[in-house]
Scaffold this motif. Structure first.
Motif, PDB file in Angstrom:
ATOM      1  N   HIS A 103       0.825  -1.214   0.000  1.00 41.03           N
ATOM      2  CA  HIS A 103       0.000   0.000   0.000  1.00 41.03           C
ATOM      3  C   HIS A 103       0.857   1.261   0.000  1.00 41.03           C
ATOM      4  O   HIS A 103       2.065   1.201   0.225  1.00 41.03           O
ATOM      5  N   GLY A 104       0.198   2.412  -0.287  1.00 43.62           N
ATOM      6  CA  GLY A 104       0.955   3.625  -0.556  1.00 43.62           C
ATOM      7  C   GLY A 104       0.681   4.758   0.398  1.00 43.62           C
ATOM      8  O   GLY A 104       0.425   4.551   1.600  1.00 43.62           O
ATOM      9  N   ASN A 105       0.746   5.990  -0.140  1.00 41.42           N
ATOM     10  CA  ASN A 105       0.561   7.181   0.703  1.00 41.42           C
ATOM     11  C   ASN A 105      -0.347   8.204   0.025  1.00 41.42           C
ATOM     12  O   ASN A 105      -0.169   9.395   0.167  1.00 41.42           O
ATOM     13  N   GLY A 106      -1.320   7.711  -0.748  1.00 42.27           N
ATOM     14  CA  GLY A 106      -2.211   8.602  -1.487  1.00 42.27           C
ATOM     15  C   GLY A 106      -3.470   8.941  -0.720  1.00 42.27           C
ATOM     16  O   GLY A 106      -3.657   8.540   0.437  1.00 42.27           O
ATOM     17  N   PRO A 107      -4.379   9.687  -1.365  1.00 46.20           N
ATOM     18  CA  PRO A 107      -5.539  10.242  -0.658  1.00 46.20           C
ATOM     19  C   PRO A 107      -6.684   9.273  -0.345  1.00 46.20           C
ATOM     20  O   PRO A 107      -7.398   9.496   0.638  1.00 46.20           O
ATOM     21  N   VAL A 108      -6.895   8.235  -1.163  1.00 43.73           N
ATOM     22  CA  VAL A 108      -8.048   7.362  -0.902  1.00 43.73           C
ATOM     23  C   VAL A 108      -7.709   6.425   0.252  1.00 43.73           C
ATOM     24  O   VAL A 108      -6.644   5.797   0.260  1.00 43.73           O
ATOM     25  N   LEU A 109      -8.592   6.346   1.234  1.00 43.50           N
ATOM     26  CA  LEU A 109      -8.353   5.525   2.426  1.00 43.50           C
ATOM     27  C   LEU A 109      -8.862   4.103   2.193  1.00 43.50           C
ATOM     28  O   LEU A 109      -9.966   3.907   1.684  1.00 43.50           O
ATOM     29  N   ILE A 110      -8.021   3.129   2.576  1.00 42.18           N
ATOM     30  CA  ILE A 110      -8.342   1.718   2.361  1.00 42.18           C
ATOM     31  C   ILE A 110      -8.223   0.983   3.690  1.00 42.18           C
ATOM     32  O   ILE A 110      -7.255   1.186   4.436  1.00 42.18           O
ATOM     33  N   THR A 111      -9.182   0.099   3.967  1.00 44.20           N
ATOM     34  CA  THR A 111      -9.126  -0.660   5.209  1.00 44.20           C
ATOM     35  C   THR A 111      -9.956  -1.930   5.080  1.00 44.20           C
ATOM     36  O   THR A 111     -10.712  -2.093   4.117  1.00 44.20           O
ATOM     37  N   THR A 112      -9.797  -2.822   6.062  1.00 42.81           N
ATOM     38  CA  THR A 112     -10.680  -3.987   6.144  1.00 42.81           C
ATOM     39  C   THR A 112     -11.877  -3.625   7.028  1.00 42.81           C
ATOM     40  O   THR A 112     -11.952  -2.515   7.570  1.00 42.81           O
ATOM     41  N   GLU A 113     -12.790  -4.584   7.185  1.00 44.68           N
ATOM     42  CA  GLU A 113     -14.040  -4.338   7.903  1.00 44.68           C
ATOM     43  C   GLU A 113     -13.867  -3.597   9.219  1.00 44.68           C
ATOM     44  O   GLU A 113     -12.962  -3.901  10.006  1.00 44.68           O
ATOM     45  N   GLY A 114     -14.785  -2.651   9.496  1.00 45.10           N
ATOM     46  CA  GLY A 114     -14.728  -1.874  10.731  1.00 45.10           C
ATOM     47  C   GLY A 114     -15.050  -2.686  11.970  1.00 45.10           C
ATOM     48  O   GLY A 114     -14.688  -2.298  13.085  1.00 45.10           O
ATOM     49  N   VAL A 115     -15.724  -3.810  11.796  1.00 45.67           N
ATOM     50  CA  VAL A 115     -16.012  -4.739  12.901  1.00 45.67           C
ATOM     51  C   VAL A 115     -15.802  -6.157  12.385  1.00 45.67           C
ATOM     52  O   VAL A 115     -16.034  -6.424  11.208  1.00 45.67           O
ATOM     53  N   THR A 116     -15.375  -7.058  13.239  1.00 42.42           N
ATOM     54  CA  THR A 116     -15.242  -8.445  12.811  1.00 42.42           C
ATOM     55  C   THR A 116     -16.628  -9.065  12.709  1.00 42.42           C
ATOM     56  O   THR A 116     -17.596  -8.515  13.236  1.00 42.42           O
ATOM     57  N   SER A 117     -16.721 -10.194  12.011  1.00 44.57           N
ATOM     58  CA  SER A 117     -18.046 -10.794  11.856  1.00 44.57           C
ATOM     59  C   SER A 117     -18.034 -12.249  12.297  1.00 44.57           C
ATOM     60  O   SER A 117     -16.986 -12.875  12.436  1.00 44.57           O
ATOM     61  N   VAL A 118     -19.231 -12.761  12.451  1.00 40.03           N
ATOM     62  CA  VAL A 118     -19.460 -14.096  12.951  1.00 40.03           C
ATOM     63  C   VAL A 118     -19.006 -15.180  11.954  1.00 40.03           C
ATOM     64  O   VAL A 118     -18.885 -16.335  12.313  1.00 40.03           O
ATOM     65  N   ILE A 119     -18.704 -14.783  10.702  1.00 40.91           N
ATOM     66  CA  ILE A 119     -18.264 -15.808   9.742  1.00 40.91           C
ATOM     67  C   ILE A 119     -16.758 -15.777   9.481  1.00 40.91           C
ATOM     68  O   ILE A 119     -16.232 -16.672   8.821  1.00 40.91           O
ATOM     69  N   ASP A 120     -16.051 -14.775   9.993  1.00 40.63           N
ATOM     70  CA  ASP A 120     -14.620 -14.644   9.658  1.00 40.63           C
ATOM     71  C   ASP A 120     -13.836 -15.924   9.931  1.00 40.63           C
ATOM     72  O   ASP A 120     -13.078 -16.397   9.079  1.00 40.63           O
TER      73      ASP A 120
END
Ligand SMILES: Cc1cc2nc3c(=O)[nH]c(=O)nc-3n(C[C@H](O)[C@H](O)[C@H](O)COP(=O)(O)OP(=O)(O)OC[C@H]3O[C@@H](n4cnc5c(N)ncnc54)[C@H](O)[C@@H]3O)c2cc1C
Ligand SMILES: *[C@@H]1O[C@H](CO)[C@@H](O)[C@H](O)[C@H]1NC(C)=O
Ligand SMILES: *[C@@H]1O[C@H](CO)[C@@H](O)[C@H](O)[C@H]1NC(C)=O
Ligand SMILES: *[C@@H]1O[C@H](CO)[C@@H](O)[C@H](O)[C@H]1NC(C)=O
Ligand SMILES: *[C@@H]1O[C@H](CO)[C@@H](O)[C@H](O)[C@H]1NC(C)=O
Ligand SMILES: *[C@@H]1O[C@H](CO)[C@@H](O)[C@H](O)[C@H]1NC(C)=O
Ligand SMILES: *[C@@H]1O[C@H](CO)[C@@H](O)[C@H](O)[C@H]1NC(C)=O
Ligand SMILES: *[C@@H]1O[C@H](CO)[C@@H](O)[C@H](O)[C@H]1NC(C)=O
Ligand SMILES: *[C@@H]1O[C@H](CO)[C@@H](O)[C@H](O)[C@H]1NC(C)=O
Ligand SMILES: *[C@@H]1O[C@H](CO)[C@@H](O)[C@H](O)[C@H]1NC(C)=O
Ligand SMILES: *[C@@H]1O[C@H](CO)[C@@H](O)[C@H](O)[C@H]1NC(C)=O
Ligand SMILES: *[C@@H]1O[C@H](CO)[C@@H](O)[C@H](O)[C@H]1NC(C)=O
Length: 605
Positions: A182-199
């Motif tokens: 990953h880089g240092n640009g403007p668009v923000l990238i992330t994984t789910e904000g909360v974990t889930s029951v199927i992970d």
């Protein structure tokens, strides 16, 4: 609306042109000559506008048909879990398009979403962030005839567009992505904000069946294949779009950038000839079918970023396309480019749902509306500090897969770009999701299935010379047996996944509408019946103004300049000669960053 207009006029009166402006009426534009005019403040258009105006002496005007990304109902385009609502037809954020009847889908007419707002489809999409594979971009380089588009060169532009932020729940995400990717640009990238029951079940299945479903730490590394944590264009608990990431931070501070919203480009006007080719430096715009038309002039270029539906429509309205087709609508030909509007690629998607125990903490109490208290609590938590279930994009994991090498579907050749590219995608959702009428209660897990390297091609054609009339949209899904065969294979693969041990006792049954397909003895005909009824567009429209190195075909050249004309460049998903074998928006941002650099170099700015 009147009030907003007066407010803007007042600001103009108070501050003159001392800062960049958000204008709502073409008559507010004071100097109608700019260096560049960008058509469409969408995904790519905002990247181009923001990068070119880094040089304070370069004046840029952006024309956007839709409205502001803030104001009434904008929560629907900010809250991650509300993403499916962001693109609903007949809202102020959508173009409200439909397809023509789809022959292979029992003649169904499908909704065909496109963002009609600052940020374009980056403001209304489902936020899934996948670049595609190394081979996808190496094929672009080969077909376009320019090594700039190769994977190894594109990585710097992918990194220039985005940066990783950690999930909202503060968990340790080191097992969910590779920071080096990953880089240092403007668009923000992330994984789910909360974990889930199927992970845990998804991950356990990758361990139990690693040959078919290997785990991939980060599918944005160029190695696309396998099951990864879903990465989404969001951060700080909200959607990150080209409007929030590229436009908003600079609009009020750059006096060389003006953005005119609620205004449609109606056509390019030929201003003369240059190098023996028709030259287009003038753009005509209007606000309604019958309103006054205005013209603006670009000293350097007009850049079309109106998207894979809007860009070919504007070209054809300008006489650029197949001359005999245009003549039927009374449009005089200016440039003969028969491939305009052809070669439309989109990916078909079909969902399936499974019933899980009623005491399972899926997202359904919120998303199905069964528990108004849960929904209200989630919203007040999101409003308080942008945490909680609404920071979920609705999906935990995504996987990209290939058909087996000996599959009969590959007997006549492999349509994918190479061994790192996918033929199909699967994803898992801890909630009910899909085209079927939703239930009002219950707990579910959903599976999506997508053909990522389809061979069907559709088209955009004009129905009228009136720029305010919708074009005719035909994604032409399942025009080939190959595409249908891959969808059957994808569903069968997903069934092996969900029937694996980790789901025993959790997946209780398929929903009744999927029971025939789920049965161990289901025939391919059963699966096809299901596909024809429930397939929808995943809205990855591309290819309608394709880049191509061959002189006699395609619409733009290696620098994405319009062929056989001067003054016009195209930067949006319409230039992709193929789709990446994944979700396209990271590639659209990457292309836009590359092109911003090419344009700066060409004009020494
Ligand atoms: C509902 C939906 C879900 C999607 N989900 C995903 C996903 O999860 N992940 C992913 O990677 N991709 C997804 N996509 C696809 C992705 O969003 C698009 O490929 C990408 O945003 C296209 O960027 P663009 O710059 O080509 O066009 P856009 O972002 O659509 O921008 C075009 C802009 O031009 C404007 N415009 C059009 N015509 C005119 C005109 N005549 N005059 C002035 N302005 C005009 C439009 O209003 C729009 O703002 C989805 C798309 C949709 C619609
Ligand atoms: C209008 O803008 C153009 C392009 O930047 C510039 O060359 C010109 O001098 C401006 N005209 C006026 C009257 O300010
Ligand atoms: C889509 O419909 C909504 C609601 O009627 C409207 O506000 C919006 O302007 C429409 N979009 C277009 C492009 O006409
Ligand atoms: C996260 O977990 C990894 C190991 O899984 C560990 O190395 C790292 O230090 C942890 N990070 C934080 C911030 O705790
Ligand atoms: C097309 O060209 C003809 C001949 O030059 C001209 O008479 C006519 O007005 C043009 N039509 C349009 C729609 O521009
Ligand atoms: C869940 O609850 C609903 C409503 O009470 C009931 O109809 C359904 O059978 C239950 N489902 C399961 C799997 O227990
Ligand atoms: C966010 O707000 C909720 C209540 O609305 C609270 O329970 C939670 O602790 C807060 N989280 C953070 C990180 O502040
Ligand atoms: C399938 O073929 C490709 C080359 O076309 C090769 O790279 C790959 O290893 C093969 N896969 C298997 C499982 O044999
Ligand atoms: C492909 O190969 C696998 C195992 O190598 C075999 O089980 C399968 O039958 C083959 N399929 C075809 C269509 O030949
Ligand atoms: C094309 O226009 C005609 C006449 O206005 C209309 O009846 C028809 O529905 C339109 N076709 C499409 C596909 O929009
Ligand atoms: C599959 O098995 C069920 C009973 O388990 C039977 O009712 C059905 O007819 C079978 N379908 C096919 C296609 O053989
Ligand atoms: C562009 O013009 C040349 C020369 O007239 C012609 O050979 C070529 O086919 C045209 N290109 C396209 C894409 O139509």
């Amino acid at each position: 609306m009147k009030k907003g207009l007066h407010q803007v006029s007042l600001l103009c009166a108070l501050f003159g042109t001392s800062f960049g402006l958000l204008l709502t009426d073409p008559s507010q534009v004071q100097n109608t000559t700019y260096d560049f005019i960008v058509v469409g403040a969408g995904t790519a258009g905002n990247v181009i506008a923001a990068r070119l105006t880094e040089n304070p002496s370069t004046r840029v005007l952006v024309i956007e048909a839709g409205g502001s990304n803030t104001g009434p109902n904008s929560q629907n385009i900010q809250v991650p879990l509300f993403a499916p609502q962001a693109s609903l037809p007949n809202t102020r954020f959508d173009w409200n398009y439909t397809t023509i009847p789809q022959k292979a889908l029992n003649n169904q007419v499908l909704a065909y979403a496109r963002g009609f707002v600052l940020g374009g489809s980056s403001s209304t999409n489902l936020m899934t962030w996948t670049r595609g594979s190394r081979d996808d971009f190496d094929r672009f380089a080969q077909v376009i005839g320019d090594s700039s588009y190769s994977w190894d060169n594109m990585v710097q532009f992918f990194k220039k567009s985005e940066q990783w932020v950690h999930p909202r729940d503060g968990r340790n995400d080191s097992d969910e992505f590779n920071p080096a990717v990953h880089g240092n640009g403007p668009v923000l990238i992330t994984t789910e904000g909360v974990t889930s029951v199927i992970d845990d079940r998804v991950l356990a299945t990758t361990q139990q069946l690693p040959a078919e479903f290997p785990f991939n730490l980060d599918s944005n590394s160029g190695d696309l294949l396998g099951v990864a944590w879903l990465q989404s264009s969001m951060g700080g608990g909200s959607r990150s779009s080209s409007a929030t990431a590229y436009l908003a931070p600079v609009l009020n501070s750059r006096q060389n950038l003006d953005v005119l919203i609620q205004t449609r480009a109606t056509k390019l006007i030929q201003s003369g000839s240059s190098q023996g080719l028709p030259q287009f430096n003038t753009l005509e715009v209007g606000q309604t079918s019958s309103s006054k038309r205005f013209t603006f002039t670009a000293r350097k270029e007009i850049i079309l970023s109106a998207g894979a539906v809007g860009t070919p429509q504007i070209l054809m309205l300008s006489g650029i396309g197949n001359p005999s087709d245009l003549a039927k609508l009374g449009i005089n030909s200016t440039v003969s480019l028969p491939d305009v509007g052809k070669n439309l690629i989109d990916q078909p998607i079909v969902s399936a749902q499974y019933i899980v125990p009623n005491d399972t903490a899926t997202l359904d109490p919120i998303t199905l509306g069964e528990d108004p208290n849960a929904a209200a609590a989630a919203l007040s938590q999101w409003n308080a500090n942008k945490t909680g279930p609404l920071t979920s994009a609705g999906s935990s994991h995504i996987g990209f897969f290939r058909l087996p090498n000996n599959s009969t579907l590959l007997q006549n050749g492999d349509p994918s770009a190479g061994p790192s590219s996918s033929h199909y995608e699967l994803a898992w959702q801890p909630e009910w999701a899909g085209a079927q009428t939703p239930p009002t209660s219950g707990r579910y897990v959903s599976n999506i299935h997508v053909v990522t390297t389809p061979t069907s091609r559709g088209s955009i054609t004009l129905n009228s010379s009136n720029p305010f009339t919708a074009p005719i949209i035909d994604p032409n899904f399942f025009a080939t047996d190959y595409d249908l065969g891959v969808m059957v294979a994808a569903i069968r693969s997903a069934l092996r996944f969900i029937k694996a041990k980790p789901w025993n006792g959790f997946v209780l049954a398929p929903v009744p509408g999927f029971a025939t397909v789920f049965a161990d003895n289901s025939s391919d005909a059963d699966v096809v019946t299901y596909i024809r009824q429930f397939t929808r567009s995943i809205h990855h429209t591309a290819g309608t103004a394709a880049a191509n190195k061959e002189q006699g075909s395609g619409v733009v050249d290696a620098n994405l300049l319009l062929k056989n004309a001067t003054g016009v460049r195209i930067v949006d998903a319409s230039v992709f000669p193929f789709l990446p074998s994944a979700h396209p928006i990271a590639g659209v941002y990457g292309f836009a960053e590359l092109l911003a650099q090419k344009i700066k170099t060409a004009y020494n700015i």
